[in-house]
Design an enzyme around this catalytic site. Structure first.
Site, mmCIF file in Angstrom:
data_model
loop_
_atom_site.group_PDB
_atom_site.id
_atom_site.type_symbol
_atom_site.label_atom_id
_atom_site.label_comp_id
_atom_site.label_asym_id
_atom_site.label_seq_id
_atom_site.Cartn_x
_atom_site.Cartn_y
_atom_site.Cartn_z
ATOM 1 N N ARG A 177 66.508 99.918 75.071
ATOM 2 C CA ARG A 177 66.625 101.351 75.302
ATOM 3 C C ARG A 177 65.683 101.786 76.414
ATOM 4 N NH1 ARG A 177 65.526 106.070 70.823
ATOM 5 N NH2 ARG A 177 63.366 105.406 71.096
ATOM 6 N N THR A 229 65.254 107.811 79.277
ATOM 7 C CA THR A 229 66.558 108.464 79.070
ATOM 8 C C THR A 229 67.108 108.246 77.669
ATOM 9 O OG1 THR A 229 67.807 106.527 79.813
ATOM 10 C CG2 THR A 229 67.074 108.092 81.503
ATOM 11 N N ASP A 241 58.183 101.726 64.773
ATOM 12 C CA ASP A 241 58.912 100.745 65.581
ATOM 13 C C ASP A 241 59.048 99.464 64.765
ATOM 14 O OD1 ASP A 241 59.374 98.496 67.479
ATOM 15 O OD2 ASP A 241 59.231 100.074 68.976
ATOM 16 N N ASP A 259 58.002 96.090 66.579
ATOM 17 C CA ASP A 259 56.558 95.965 66.778
ATOM 18 C C ASP A 259 55.835 95.658 65.473
ATOM 19 O OD1 ASP A 259 56.659 96.307 69.486
ATOM 20 O OD2 ASP A 259 56.124 98.436 69.458
#
Length: 292
Positions: free
Chosen positions: A185, A189, A283, A286
């Site tokens: 991603r 944006t 996340d 992560d």
């Protein structure tokens, strides 16, 4: 004093409706044991037994369990399902969401939840009732024949977070082929960018379970579905499996692919202004791989 367990069971049994001995069996009656429930796609034609003749399902006289069922349907969606909640599943989900959980706790919860969700996914495959004889008193039990996962299934994961889920499949079903798609991603944006894909050569003949632990905006999932469809897989033969999802992402996926089915561990409240799932779990990649 409480009565002994066998007395309590007898009292419960006296309150049950009497079932003729010739129909005392689990599953379906002999008249429909050869019928196929569900066609080529995930869960097609597998409605509640309320839509079937009353004789479709007979509980054994000693059973208080409900009939076999698919994962719960999310209200407002025809093709979105959610993991059936238990105290243990909520405990595991809490481990994932807790910001203070160690990496070891996070990995353990993620793997166990992945097993639970993927088992639900296999339960959404087409199934055919079949009567078998048990080794005792020539008794009968009605089971379900289901597609051979080694021959008819394929798992596709989106790198890197979804590797944690596909690893569970590889351990439990080592003969199921696993395809890989790399989509990242754009943090500015929030749009997906395709980098790489590698799918089994016969993927068009298989039902595909597309795994990604987080379904946020739906952009990566939509891009992955488009790649899978270009390889010849029918849209209705794709099941998206995620641990946590936001309604915005679910809506985006279904708008672009209305016959895809989606199975999630839990449906969250929505996205914040940074396009992160709330309450979410941070996340996933992560936290799982220790790169926070």
């Amino acid at each position: 004093r409480d009565p002994p367990p066998e007395m309590r069971v007898l009292r419960l049994l006296r309150g049950l409706p009497r079932i003729p001995a010739r129909t005392m069996m689990f599953g379906v009656t002999a008249g429909v044991t050869s019928a196929t429930i569900g066609a080529g796609a995930f869960a097609e034609g597998q409605g509640s037994s309320a839509n079937k003749p009353p004789e479709w399902y007979m509980k054994p006289w000693t059973s208080f369990q409900k009939e076999p069922a698919m994962a719960d349907q999310v209200p407002g969606y025809d093709r979105v399902h959610v993991l059936r909640r238990t105290f243990y599943s909520v405990h595991l989900m809490g481990r994932l969401r807790d910001a203070s959980s160690s990496r070891e706790q996070f990995i353990d919860a993620a793997r166990k939840l992945s097993v639970m969700i993927l088992n639900e996914a296999l339960g959404m495959l087409p199934h055919t009732p079949r009567s078998v004889k048990t080794p005792v008193d020539n008794a009968t039990y009605v089971t379900f024949d289901m597609p051979d996962p080694h021959q008819e299934l394929c798992v596709v994961h989106i790198l890197r977070a979804a590797s944690s889920m596909s690893d569970v499949v590889t351990r439990e079903y080592p003969e199921i082929p696993v395809g890989t798609i790399l989509i990242q991603r754009n943090e500015e944006t929030a749009e997906p960018v395709m980098f790489y894909s590698k799918l089994p050569p016969d993927v068009e003949k298989r039902r595909v379970i597309l795994v990604d632990p987080m379904l946020a905006t739906g952009g990566s999932i939509k891009e992955a579905i488009a790649t899978i469809r270009k390889a010849g897989v029918l849209e209705q033969n794709i099941l998206v499996v995620s641990i946590v999802a936001a309604p915005e992402g679910v809506d985006a996926v279904l708008k672009a692919n209305p016959t895809v089915r989606i199975l999630v561990g839990e449906m969250d409240r929505g996205l914040n202004d940074k396009k992160y799932i709330v309450p979410g779990l941070g996340d996933f990649g992560d936290r799982f791989y220790g790169t926070t």
